[in-house]
Each structure stands twice: as C-alpha cells, then as structure tokens.
Design an enzyme around this catalytic site. Structure first.
Site, short mmCIF file in Angstrom:
data_model
loop_
_atom_site.label_atom_id
_atom_site.label_comp_id
_atom_site.label_asym_id
_atom_site.label_seq_id
_atom_site.Cartn_x
_atom_site.Cartn_y
_atom_site.Cartn_z
NE ARG A 46 -3.05 0.36 3.19
CZ ARG A 46 -2.45 0.75 4.32
NH1 ARG A 46 -1.89 1.95 4.39
NH2 ARG A 46 -2.41 -0.04 5.36
CE1 TYR A 98 -17.38 9.62 -16.62
CE2 TYR A 98 -16.81 9.87 -14.31
CZ TYR A 98 -17.22 9.08 -15.36
OH TYR A 98 -17.45 7.75 -15.15
CG ASP A 170 -10.31 14.59 -16.37
OD1 ASP A 170 -9.67 13.92 -17.20
OD2 ASP A 170 -11.30 14.14 -15.75
CE LYS A 195 -13.40 6.20 -18.80
NZ LYS A 195 -13.73 7.53 -18.30
C1 LIG Z 1 -14.18 8.05 -17.06
C2 LIG Z 1 -13.77 9.39 -16.65
C3 LIG Z 1 -13.48 9.69 -15.31
C4 LIG Z 1 -13.62 8.65 -14.22
O1 LIG Z 1 -12.70 7.62 -14.36
P1 LIG Z 1 -12.96 6.10 -13.88
O2 LIG Z 1 -11.71 5.42 -14.26
O3 LIG Z 1 -14.18 5.62 -14.57
O4 LIG Z 1 -13.17 6.17 -12.40
C5 LIG Z 1 -13.05 10.96 -15.02
N1 LIG Z 1 -12.93 11.92 -15.97
C6 LIG Z 1 -13.21 11.66 -17.25
C7 LIG Z 1 -13.06 12.74 -18.27
C8 LIG Z 1 -13.65 10.41 -17.64
O5 LIG Z 1 -13.94 10.17 -18.93
#
Ligand SMILES: *Cc1c(COP(=O)(O)O)cnc(C)c1O
Length: 377
Positions: A46, A98, A170, A195
């Site tokens: 961890r 998001y 982000d 993603k």
């Molecule tokens: C999918 C997504 C998230 C969240 O990510 P997870 O891996 O699903 O927890 C945050 N920001 C954006 C732009 C996303 O497309």
C-alpha cells in the site's frame, strides 16, 4: 528520447536485473526486512510497490511532471485530489464535467465542507468573477465530456498563478500524446487511465501527476492513507497499454476525423460536436494547445426515437459506457454517464435525449461508417 520512444522504452525493467523486456509484476503484498533499522525502499505494497512505482515514473515522464501517483480508478484519483482541500475552501470547476466528478463534488466534497462553483471555464471572465478569498483551485476538464468544450489551459493557468490557486486538469480525453497541461502551466493532471492510457476496455485505473515534487508527495501520502491504489497486475496492464499509446492515438484521431466528416453529411444528424471541425467553438484554442483532435464525437440525431434505435442497431460499434479503448463504443449520456447531472444543467449544456456520444475505436474506418450508416439511415 521522443514521446513515442519513451512510451516503449520507459516500460523496460529498470532494475536491469534480468534483462526482461517487459517489466515484471511484483505480486507481493509485503517485503521482508533485512533488519529493524534497514533503510529499504519497499515494505508494504500500500505504501509502494515496484510495479506501481515503475508505472508512476512513466506517467510522470510522459506528462512532464515531477511525480505521479497511480489509483484504482479515475474517480479514486479525483477523490484523492479533493482531499487536498479543507472545510471552507472553494474550488471553481468546468460546468460540463464528467458526471462522476459532479457526483463527487455535489455529495462528498460538499459534505467535507468544500464548495464547488461551476463556470464555463472557456470564459476567463466567468472564472474571474467566481474567485473569492477562500477559493483554492480551478478544476478543468478539457475537452469536456461529452460536449467537447475547450478551456485555454495557458490562459487559465496565468489567472490561477495571479491568485495563488492550483490548476487541476483532467487530461483523459487527449492524453499526454496530444496535450501536455503541465507544460501549459497546470499544477496537477489527472486521468481516468481506464480510457486511452490502458486503452483496451479491460482495466480500470486512475493517475494524478503533479508538476512539483512536494505536491506529488502529498498525493502519495493521501493514496497510501486512503488506500485506493492500483494493483500490480493492473499497473502492468496500464504500462503495456502505454507502449502502444502513440500509435493508437494516431488511429483514433484519423478514424474520428473520417467518421465526423461522414456524420456531417447525414440528413438525420442535426449536430456534430467534433474538435476537428472548424465550426466547433473550441477548434482554434485546441489547435493552439494540442497536437490532435482525439477520438471523441458527440452528435445529435433528429429525434429521441432515432437515438434509441441507433443504440439498438449498431453491431460493430457496441452500446456501452466508457471510451478510449480500441473498440468503438457508443454511449447515451442522458441515461448513462450524465444520469446524475440535474436535468436543467444537462439541457443547458446540450445533453438531451437526441444526443449520442461515440468513442471511435481503431477498427477499419469503412466498417465503422458502414455500421453507423445501417443504424442511422
Ligand atoms: C471516465 C472518466 C473519469 C472517471 O474515471 P474512472 O476510471 O471511470 O473512475 C473521469 N474523468 C473523465 C473525463 C472520464 O472520462
């Protein structure tokens, strides 16, 4: 080394102990100590694990940050970043975020006494008007999900600097292959690694990259304390995904351009939101700060019935949440990704029952277009 080479060669076994071309998976929860006062790097997974550390080093390198922290999901990374703030603090965020981020801010951040003020972060005046003495950060997603609104990162970073605010970006949609927010002045870059970075619709992951080492330390501290870290095997999968990031992003980019061009010509398609279109409001800003338009397209069809029927008829493209993987996916933001966004806010942002979001994969473009054609027309 150039970006494409770093993606591959940073992923080698840096210990050079065996010559393994793929870095090994240290599937160990704990590490034996040589003595009570030994100064060993690894003690308990961890706190740190060699496979995770390896991935974190690659991510810091690619995003041009001082350090990175790998989380179990993108939301875990965001939740950890929000732990930087205390009761009474305010954060200004993009108004087309998001859905999960909006849920996090509206419930958990709020419960912790952190207020999030929403702005069209593409409009610098609007951000300025929301800055108060207790504002601590600006949180932008650019381009946004699903409307692909663009924020000028360098301009917002200048404003953030003037007011002593952190800029958090982000960078999920464009990845460091197309956009480098830290180079443009961001303090923290976050990713849903689920993603494009993992890239194969098979792994969930998140990353936060900090421009400065002290901020990376803080994020490591939050991660090891709250514990939502990425497992060694998933770190390995993400490291493997990154090896092909450059080549995948090129194909996503090419395919999306073709698909958008085709969608624009369809009578039953009323609006196409794609960053490569000169008519897209974010096109010029995007060109200034990014080297590609990405693989995402949102489009509005003539009726809600048609939208639902497209979801039913697609065959090559799969009706599923998520984006950024090699397989093309189509999403219905109204009931999926943005179901938790209040309807009024959704409508204001153009997210209605006629809107579909397409994550263009790396299949042959002829098959993607033929599939859209049989589903729409
Ligand atoms: C999918 C997504 C998230 C969240 O990510 P997870 O891996 O699903 O927890 C945050 N920001 C954006 C732009 C996303 O497309």
């Amino acid at each position: 080394m150039k970006f494409n080479t770093v993606c591959l060669h940073a992923a080698k076994d840096m210990t050079h102990s065996t010559g393994a071309v793929a870095a090994p998976i240290y599937q160990s929860a704990t590490f034996a100590r040589e003595s009570v006062d030994s100064n060993q790097v690894y003690s308990y997974s961890r706190l740190q694990n060699p496979t995770r550390e390896h991935l974190e080093n690659i991510m810091a390198h690619l995003e041009e940050g001082a350090g990175a922290v790998a989380f179990s999901t993108g939301m875990a990374a965001e939740a950890a970043v929000m732990e930087l703030f205390s009761q009474g603090d305010r954060v200004i965020a993009s108004d087309d975020l998001y859905g999960g981020s909006i849920r996090l801010f509206g419930n958990f951040s709020k419960k912790n006494g952190v207020t999030v003020d929403y702005a069209d972060t593409g409009n610098i005046g609007e951000i300025k008007s929301l800055i108060t003495p207790t504002t601590k950060a600006i949180f932008v997603e650019t381009p946004t999900n699903p409307m692909l609104k663009v924020t000028d990162i360098a301009e917002v970073s200048k404003l953030a600097r003037e007011h002593g605010l952190l800029l958090i970006v982000d960078n999920t949609f464009l990845t460091p292959y197309f956009q480098l927010p830290i180079r443009l002045g961001a303090d923290i870059v976050i990713h849903s690694g689920t993603k494009y970075l993992c890239g194969h619709n098979d792994t969930m992951a998140g990353v936060a990259v900090a421009a400065r080492a002290d901020m990376a330390e803080k994020l490591h501290y939050i991660n090891k304390t709250t514990g939502a870290l990425l497992s060694p095997f998933d770190c390995f999968l993400m490291t493997r995904g990154i090896k092909t990031l450059a080549i995948r992003m090129e194909r996503h980019n090419q395919n999306a351009a073709e698909a958008a061009k085709w969608l624009c010509r369809q009578k039953k398609v009323k609006k196409v939101y794609y960053l490569g279109l000169e008519t897209h409001p974010g096109h010029e800003t995007l060109k200034k700060q990014s080297t590609g338009f990405g693989g995402m397209i949102s489009f509005e069809v003539e009726s809600a019935e048609l939208a639902l029927s497209v979801l039913k008829k697609v065959k090559v493209i799969q009706f599923a949440e998520s984006l950024g993987g090699v397989e093309s996916l189509i999403t219905y933001p109204v009931t999926q990704t943005h179901a938790d966004v209040p309807e009024e806010k959704r409508e204001k942002n153009g997210i209605n029952a006629r809107l579909l979001r397409l994550s263009v994969g790396i299949e042959d473009i002829c098959d993607i277009i033929a599939d859209l054609d049989q589903a729409i027309n």
